[in-house]
Design a protein around this motif. Structure first.
Motif, mmCIF file in Angstrom:
data_model
loop_
_atom_site.group_PDB
_atom_site.id
_atom_site.type_symbol
_atom_site.label_atom_id
_atom_site.label_comp_id
_atom_site.label_asym_id
_atom_site.label_seq_id
_atom_site.Cartn_x
_atom_site.Cartn_y
_atom_site.Cartn_z
ATOM 1 N N ALA A 22 0.773 -1.189 -0.049
ATOM 2 C CA ALA A 22 -0.037 -0.068 0.018
ATOM 3 C C ALA A 22 0.992 1.200 -0.065
ATOM 4 O O ALA A 22 0.461 2.345 -0.621
ATOM 5 N N ASP A 23 1.861 1.186 0.664
ATOM 6 C CA ASP A 23 2.908 2.281 0.757
ATOM 7 C C ASP A 23 3.915 2.541 -0.094
ATOM 8 O O ASP A 23 4.935 3.179 -0.351
ATOM 9 N N GLY A 24 3.965 1.574 -1.433
ATOM 10 C CA GLY A 24 4.867 1.391 -2.442
ATOM 11 C C GLY A 24 6.030 0.524 -2.048
ATOM 12 O O GLY A 24 7.054 0.564 -2.913
ATOM 13 N N ARG A 25 6.193 -0.038 -0.898
ATOM 14 C CA ARG A 25 7.355 -0.936 -0.550
ATOM 15 C C ARG A 25 6.907 -2.205 -1.447
ATOM 16 O O ARG A 25 5.928 -2.635 -1.773
ATOM 17 N N THR A 26 8.354 -2.891 -1.601
ATOM 18 C CA THR A 26 8.100 -4.345 -2.008
ATOM 19 C C THR A 26 8.044 -5.208 -0.865
ATOM 20 O O THR A 26 8.166 -4.643 0.379
ATOM 21 N N ARG A 27 8.014 -6.463 -1.113
ATOM 22 C CA ARG A 27 7.654 -7.456 0.052
ATOM 23 C C ARG A 27 8.917 -7.524 1.251
ATOM 24 O O ARG A 27 8.714 -7.682 2.211
ATOM 25 N N LEU A 28 10.071 -7.154 0.822
ATOM 26 C CA LEU A 28 11.219 -7.387 1.394
ATOM 27 C C LEU A 28 11.952 -5.825 1.950
ATOM 28 O O LEU A 28 13.022 -5.788 2.307
ATOM 29 N N GLN A 29 11.091 -5.002 1.965
ATOM 30 C CA GLN A 29 11.408 -3.678 2.190
ATOM 31 C C GLN A 29 10.899 -3.298 3.721
ATOM 32 O O GLN A 29 10.097 -3.391 3.787
ATOM 33 N N PHE A 30 11.937 -2.311 4.282
ATOM 34 C CA PHE A 30 11.527 -1.938 5.603
ATOM 35 C C PHE A 30 10.969 -0.627 5.426
ATOM 36 O O PHE A 30 11.125 0.267 4.211
ATOM 37 N N ARG A 31 10.374 0.014 6.488
ATOM 38 C CA ARG A 31 9.899 1.255 6.351
ATOM 39 C C ARG A 31 11.119 2.072 7.000
ATOM 40 O O ARG A 31 12.024 1.713 7.243
ATOM 41 N N ALA A 32 10.915 3.252 6.414
ATOM 42 C CA ALA A 32 12.240 4.205 7.091
ATOM 43 C C ALA A 32 12.214 4.076 8.704
ATOM 44 O O ALA A 32 11.269 4.187 9.463
ATOM 45 N N VAL A 33 13.482 3.893 9.017
ATOM 46 C CA VAL A 33 13.889 3.769 10.489
ATOM 47 C C VAL A 33 14.601 4.916 10.939
ATOM 48 O O VAL A 33 15.608 5.397 10.196
ATOM 49 N N THR A 34 14.102 5.517 12.123
ATOM 50 C CA THR A 34 14.827 6.420 12.697
ATOM 51 C C THR A 34 15.182 5.967 14.103
ATOM 52 O O THR A 34 14.494 5.568 14.833
ATOM 53 N N VAL A 35 16.398 6.410 14.472
ATOM 54 C CA VAL A 35 16.902 6.174 15.934
ATOM 55 C C VAL A 35 17.538 7.328 16.569
ATOM 56 O O VAL A 35 18.094 8.245 15.915
ATOM 57 N N ALA A 47 17.012 4.453 23.909
ATOM 58 C CA ALA A 47 16.997 4.569 22.542
ATOM 59 C C ALA A 47 15.417 4.670 22.306
ATOM 60 O O ALA A 47 14.560 3.890 22.947
ATOM 61 N N ARG A 48 15.272 5.558 21.128
ATOM 62 C CA ARG A 48 13.820 5.384 20.605
ATOM 63 C C ARG A 48 13.975 5.065 19.067
ATOM 64 O O ARG A 48 14.775 5.684 18.606
ATOM 65 N N VAL A 49 13.030 4.183 18.715
ATOM 66 C CA VAL A 49 13.255 3.553 17.488
ATOM 67 C C VAL A 49 11.756 3.834 16.930
ATOM 68 O O VAL A 49 10.874 3.530 17.224
ATOM 69 N N ARG A 50 11.859 4.327 15.743
ATOM 70 C CA ARG A 50 10.671 4.638 14.971
ATOM 71 C C ARG A 50 10.885 3.837 13.673
ATOM 72 O O ARG A 50 11.678 4.068 12.948
ATOM 73 N N MET A 51 9.719 3.292 13.143
ATOM 74 C CA MET A 51 9.785 2.545 11.952
ATOM 75 C C MET A 51 8.104 2.884 11.383
ATOM 76 O O MET A 51 6.935 2.319 11.765
ATOM 77 N N GLY A 52 8.255 3.789 10.526
ATOM 78 C CA GLY A 52 6.885 4.477 10.028
ATOM 79 C C GLY A 52 6.278 4.877 11.368
ATOM 80 O O GLY A 52 6.659 5.649 11.974
ATOM 81 N N ALA A 53 4.905 4.457 11.637
ATOM 82 C CA ALA A 53 4.086 5.068 12.818
ATOM 83 C C ALA A 53 4.436 4.105 13.979
ATOM 84 O O ALA A 53 3.937 4.690 15.054
#
Lengths: 286, 320
Positions: A22-35, A47-53
């Motif tokens: 739905a968001d344009g990713r392929t099957r083996l792709q992660f969402r953007a990760v911020t740390v 630590a705080r980790v964000r993966m998409g929402a």
């Protein structure tokens, strides 16, 4: 958990089958990760980790304690996860207990090894201060702040980052006769020992939807899963643990396939995390 | 800077800040004066006795905002309209909602309002298209029209005396939305317009900008004047393995991501802007997933700043 209409479910399944989610990713792709690191000043590492929402926080607190009689040469580590009611209305009250327990157990299995502490990702003997007398107890706490699927992977990543951020204070031990051989501790405020986190694994969850499996599923995608296999893999590409959720059965050959995919994906994920950690530390230093 | 969680590098950060600053300076002075945060004084003329509305309070003879938002003045009334609040319906709004409950003669819909909206069986066209009294049989077959969790498009009909919100779906263009995805954005980003339904022929995509901030991006469905429901049901089960065509799906994802980027940047969502952003991503060879990456955010902000500057320049040029 929001419900999905038949049409939306169909759309999600179709997207996974066609390798365009739905968001344009392929099957083996992660969402953007911020740390981010060092977000809790009172903790030894956090630590705080964000993966998409999805957003999770992990903290590591070290306390001086006594080793158990059975294992005098080893420190103690405990992992607990809590789901904040702000993440989802269903986590209110006792609603999150089941999920929290499930996540805690999965993380304990992947990171702590057996009862004796053998095979743990964290080197427990490095936590010892005086054998049989004093050791460090590590309390690792995870908090799910916002939930949009793939909590286990995010928590494991957050713990890995928090551990790499952890500094354990140096301890000077003075043994004197006055206190009957009981050691006196002088905990240093300035000198910290960094932790060796190279062997801490990451967890990659492969969620099976239809005939295919995906990484980093959102909560909408998770609602369509038949089963999910979480594989924890360390830097060397070795499997450290595995858990499976969901009632549907899996063919053994599929599991082997999943493991090799997870191994491949995890190496990408680890290097991604490493660069994020470096960036976060650089941002901290500024 | 907003709650954007982007891994920006140094140049990207500078560029984004420059673009946002540019946007701020381009905003008309009246607009920036009307924006208040908590404890800001709202300038009023004390001679005409004003009425203090929502989000304001009296402090030492001055009107002070107790909320963040935009000051609105209606005759004597002064109130603060918050931006990140729930949707406030107006009669005639086109909204997208999700069915949460089926009650006697009505469906209850979640529409991001402070309460659930009600869609009466009597205020919707039956699938057979015939105007007639609703019978008990119709009431029993309600689930064959909309089920729980279905995404539905409807129009705000009005408020009842008890304050509950009623909807209507009296045309073929309203009704169940099937293949696609639902996005939620803050409702203030969707402005009321003549047209909220958009059939993008070049993409074969339907895009509905609900006034309540629910945006539907889905496969285009041909509106038949008369569709019997049973036939419809059969079609869905027969087509279980025939998914949305790849090309259409790509367009849906691209448009949806364009809407996501724009709403994260806080730009008003118009159909033109969404299409423009999607086209820009296509022409600069940005992959669909990379549209959610930092670089494309910065690009979009810069394009928008440039567009507004051009617009302003043209206006000024025309005035001279």
């Amino acid at each position: 958990m929001v419900g999905l209409s038949e049409g939306e479910k169909h759309f999600i399944r179709g997207g996974i089958a066609q390798d365009l989610r739905a968001d344009g990713r392929t099957r083996l792709q992660f969402r953007a990760v911020t740390v981010e690191t060092g977000i809790i000043p009172q903790a030894n590492g956090s630590a705080r980790v964000r993966m998409g929402a999805t957003e999770v926080i992990a903290s590591v607190k070290a306390e001086l304690g006594k080793p158990t009689i059975l294992h005098p040469g080893k420190g103690k580590v405990s992992i607990y996860v809590d789901c904040s009611p702000t993440a989802a209305p269903m986590f209110e009250g006792r609603g999150s207990e089941e999920l929290s327990a499930e996540l805690s157990v999965a993380l304990q299995r992947c990171l702590l090894g057996g009862k004796s502490g053998a095979g743990a990702a964290i080197d427990l003997s490095s936590l010892i201060v005086i054998e049989g007398k004093a050791c460090w107890d590590l309390y690792i706490d995870g908090l799910v702040v916002s939930s949009d699927g793939n909590l286990l992977d995010a928590l494991a990543a957050a713990i890995k980052v928090a551990l790499s951020d952890t500094g354990i204070p140096k301890v000077n031990v003075s043994l004197n006769a006055e206190t009957d051989g009981e050691p006196e501790f002088d905990i240093s405020d300035e000198d910290f020992l960094q932790f060796d986190t190279s062997s801490v694994p990451v967890i990659v969850t492969l969620t099976k939807v239809g005939k295919h499996y995906i990484v980093d599923a959102t909560s909408e995608e998770e609602s369509q899963m038949s089963s999910a296999v979480s594989v924890s893999v360390n830097r060397l590409g070795q499997i450290c643990g595995m858990t499976k959720r969901g009632g549907a059965g899996l063919d053994p050959s599929v599991i082997f396939d999943m493991i090799s995919v997870a191994k491949h994906v995890s190496q990408r994920f680890i290097s991604l995390l490493d660069s994020e950690i470096a960036a976060a530390e650089a941002a901290d230093a500024e | 800077m907003r709650d954007l969680h982007l891994p920006l590098n140094q140049t990207q950060r500078v560029r984004l800040e420059a673009a946002l600053h540019e946007l701020q300076t381009l905003a008309p002075a009246a607009a920036s004066a009307a924006a208040v945060t908590v404890a800001d004084t709202i300038p009023v003329n004390h001679e005409d006795n004003i009425l203090k509305g929502h989000g304001t309070t009296d402090q030492d003879g001055e009107v002070v905002a107790t909320l963040c938002g935009v000051v609105e003045r209606v005759n004597k009334l002064v109130y603060v309209r918050t931006l990140r609040a729930r949707y406030k319906p107006e009669v005639g709004d086109i909204i997208v909602g999700r069915v949460i409950e089926i009650a006697p003669k009505r469906w209850r819909l979640e529409i991001n309002f402070s309460q659930d909206a009600v869609l009466m069986l009597s205020s919707m066209n039956l699938p057979d298209g015939i105007q007639r009294r609703r019978t008990a049989v119709d009431e029993l077959n309600m689930r064959s029209i909309f089920e729980e969790n279905d995404v539905v498009c409807a129009e705000v009909r009005g408020f009842q005396h008890d304050g509950s919100l009623h909807l209507q779906a009296r045309s073929q263009k309203y009704g169940k939305l099937k293949r696609g995805q639902l996005l939620t954005v803050p409702p203030y980003l969707v402005k009321r317009r003549k047209q909220h339904f958009h059939h993008l022929e070049q993409y074969d995509v339907d895009l509905i900008l609900g006034c309540n901030g629910f945006i539907w991006v889905g496969e285009h469905v041909v509106v038949n004047e008369i569709t019997t429901f049973n036939e419809d049901q059969e079609k869905l089960s027969a087509e279980v393995e025939t998914f949305t065509p790849m090309e259409t799906r790509k367009h849906i994802c691209r448009l949806a991501n364009a809407a996501r980027v724009l709403s994260a940047l806080g730009f008003t969502l118009t159909i033109e802007l969404i299409i423009q952003t999607a086209e820009a991503s296509l022409s600069s060879n940005v992959k669909i997933n990379d549209m959610l990456g930092a670089e494309f955010y910065v690009q979009t902000a810069e394009t928008e700043a440039k567009r507004r500057a051009d617009l302003l320049g043209r206006k000024k040029g025309g005035a001279r």
